[in-house]
Design an enzyme around this catalytic site. Structure first.
Site, PDB file in Angstrom:
ATOM      1  N   ALA A  56       0.795  -1.234   0.000  1.00 54.86           N
ATOM      2  CA  ALA A  56       0.000   0.000   0.000  1.00 54.86           C
ATOM      3  C   ALA A  56       0.832   1.292   0.000  1.00 54.86           C
ATOM      4  CB  ALA A  56      -0.984  -0.040   1.170  1.00 54.86           C
TER       5      ALA A  56
ATOM      6  N   ARG B 214      -5.250  -0.794  -9.596  1.00 55.21           N
ATOM      7  CA  ARG B 214      -5.601  -1.702  -8.490  1.00 55.21           C
ATOM      8  C   ARG B 214      -6.564  -0.953  -7.553  1.00 55.21           C
ATOM      9  NH1 ARG B 214      -0.966  -4.892  -5.553  1.00 55.21           N
ATOM     10  NH2 ARG B 214      -2.667  -6.367  -5.257  1.00 55.21           N
TER      11      ARG B 214
ATOM     12  N   GLN C 243       4.142 -13.529  -1.670  1.00 57.76           N
ATOM     13  CA  GLN C 243       4.891 -12.363  -1.188  1.00 57.76           C
ATOM     14  C   GLN C 243       5.642 -12.672   0.104  1.00 57.76           C
ATOM     15  OE1 GLN C 243       1.786 -12.304  -2.348  1.00 57.76           O
ATOM     16  NE2 GLN C 243       1.208 -10.353  -3.230  1.00 57.76           N
TER      17      GLN C 243
ATOM     18  N   ASP D  27      -4.177  -2.572   3.709  1.00 58.79           N
ATOM     19  CA  ASP D  27      -4.337  -1.832   2.453  1.00 58.79           C
ATOM     20  C   ASP D  27      -5.372  -0.726   2.573  1.00 58.79           C
ATOM     21  OD1 ASP D  27      -2.987  -4.405   1.455  1.00 58.79           O
ATOM     22  OD2 ASP D  27      -2.905  -2.996  -0.220  1.00 58.79           O
TER      23      ASP D  27
ATOM     24  N   LYS E 226      -3.889  -8.451   2.753  1.00 59.58           N
ATOM     25  CA  LYS E 226      -3.703  -9.616   1.891  1.00 59.58           C
ATOM     26  C   LYS E 226      -4.587 -10.791   2.314  1.00 59.58           C
ATOM     27  CE  LYS E 226      -1.744  -9.896  -1.041  1.00 59.58           C
ATOM     28  NZ  LYS E 226      -2.446  -9.623  -2.308  1.00 59.58           N
TER      29      LYS E 226
HETATM   30  O1  MRU Z   1      -1.017  -7.543  -3.361  1.00 51.47           O
HETATM   31  P1  MRU Z   1       0.030  -6.819  -2.579  1.00 51.47           P
HETATM   32  O2  MRU Z   1       1.329  -7.535  -2.538  1.00 51.47           O
HETATM   33  O3  MRU Z   1       0.162  -5.370  -3.004  1.00 51.47           O
HETATM   34  O4  MRU Z   1      -0.536  -6.801  -1.097  1.00 51.47           O
HETATM   35  C1  MRU Z   1       0.145  -6.100  -0.112  1.00 51.47           C
HETATM   36  C2  MRU Z   1      -0.361  -6.310   1.240  1.00 51.47           C
HETATM   37  O5  MRU Z   1      -1.359  -6.938   1.467  1.00 51.47           O
HETATM   38  C3  MRU Z   1       0.386  -5.626   2.347  1.00 51.47           C
HETATM   39  O6  MRU Z   1       0.304  -6.357   3.532  1.00 51.47           O
HETATM   40  C4  MRU Z   1      -0.218  -4.244   2.567  1.00 51.47           C
HETATM   41  O7  MRU Z   1      -0.199  -3.501   1.379  1.00 51.47           O
HETATM   42  C5  MRU Z   1       0.468  -3.496   3.619  1.00 51.47           C
HETATM   43  S1  MRU Z   1       2.056  -3.002   3.106  1.00 51.47           S
HETATM   44  C6  MRU Z   1       2.853  -2.093   4.261  1.00 51.47           C
END
Ligand code: MRU
Length: 349
Positions: free
Chosen positions: A48, A89, A196, A237, A248
């Protein structure tokens, strides 16, 4: 770790191509909007806060060479660029926050020539980056106070350096606690389907000499049952006004497990992740991604029957009643969230 996830360099947006990790630490120089849109969509840049920076830099990238005949034309183009980036997104609030920050600069400076507004947009994008760096450090300072020596922490996805500019939200707290001399153990959940946790968090923590152990997502319950987890810390997010937090997919599973096993469950996120216009998690837009991410192991080889039906939401929403506290750059917010979020975010403005 002396790396920057995203920055402005050589008249372009320089990012780490996260789809190449952990095999290669490779940088990409993004010189046009289409390439930025694809990089966001394909998760070359992700997380995010990093998306907030990508959006802000993206506005500048898109507008910097635009030859505006007049201010009206310039404003129209700015809106077009913003809409385009916004379509990449839907879930991370920070992306939209970054776009709004940039558009507000233009709105407030309509009395200036286009060249001056462009220069101000560049400055604002740099400010977004600096503020994220500061926010991560503030958050880490507050969050580290919750961590005890010898704690074992479970985390999911990547809420670290690679999801921000350079320190992380959930992982920033871990870095800070270690800097304070605390001995910690971390379990990183691999985070299907795009891994991830396995590809990014395990790599990042190992590089920073954190004692990290990788698990498959379905192993968390066993670890908690065995009393091996002291705390769960995840990023977010988008957080609604009542504290419901989208993160996530799989984060909600961990929150439910934490509640059953009486393990504190924390969300770490900067103020830019809060969306106070959204009353509850029900209104948070959840991105659905292509089936191939589930049916093929990281797009490389098929792992399921051809043509199988797939459900692939990228995020889930953890209801506020399962969240022990939300760690922010404005301090630690505890229930009742419906009053405390608004109060705390306003207090330190
Ligand atoms: O799909 P992604 O990899 O962008 O998802 C990211 C996440 O879910 C993170 O945990 C979230 O953005 C917090 S990042 C500090």
């Amino acid at each position: 770790m002396d790396i920057k996830t995203i920055e402005w360099k050589n008249n372009s947006i320089k990012i780490i191509d996260q789809t190449k990790l952990p095999a290669k630490l490779e940088y990409l120089y993004i010189r046009d909007l289409k390439a930025l849109w694809n990089a966001i969509k394909e998760l070359k840049v992700r997380g995010a806060p990093a998306l907030g920076a990508a959006a802000a830099l993206g506005i500048y990238l898109g507008i910097k060479d635009y030859k505006a005949k007049n201010l009206a034309g310039f404003n129209k183009e700015l809106q077009k660029i913003s809409r385009y980036i916004a379509s990449s997104r839907p879930t991370a609030r920070n992306l939209f926050w970054g776009l709004e920050r940039m558009k507000n600069v233009a709105v407030k400076n309509q009395d200036k020539p286009v060249s001056a507004i462009k220069a101000m947009l560049f400055k604002e994008a740099q400010k977004v980056i600096k503020e994220d760096m500061l926010a991560c450090r503030l958050m880490a300072g507050y969050g580290a106070k919750l961590i005890k020596n010898k704690d074992t922490i479970l985390t999911i996805c990547n809420a670290g350096i690679l999801a921000t500019i350079d320190y992380g939200t959930a992982l920033g707290i871990i870095y800070k606690a270690k800097e304070e001399g605390k001995r910690l153990k971390v379990y990183a959940s691999e985070t299907r389907p795009l891994l991830q946790g396995a590809r990014l968090t395990a790599w990042e923590l190992k590089k920073n000499n954190i004692d990290v152990t990788l698990i498959c997502d379905n192993m968390a319950a066993t670890l908690m049952q065995q009393g091996k987890i002291d705390k769960v810390i995840a990023g977010a997010d988008r957080i609604a006004a009542n504290g419901d937090a989208a993160n996530k997919i799989g984060t909600y599973n961990l929150a439910v497990l934490s509640s059953y096993h009486k393990v504190p469950f924390y969300i770490a996120a900067p103020a830019s992740t809060f969306d106070l216009k959204i009353k509850s998690g029900r209104d948070i837009p959840i991105e659905e991604r292509k089936a191939q991410e589930v049916t093929e192991l990281f797009f490389k080889s098929p792992i399921s029957a051809k043509g199988i039906k797939v459900f692939n939401p990228a995020f889930d929403v953890t209801p506020h009643n399962l969240i022990t506290a939300i760690i922010t750059d404005k301090g630690i917010i505890r229930p009742p969230y419906i009053t405390n979020i608004a109060k705390q975010l306003k207090k330190n403005k």
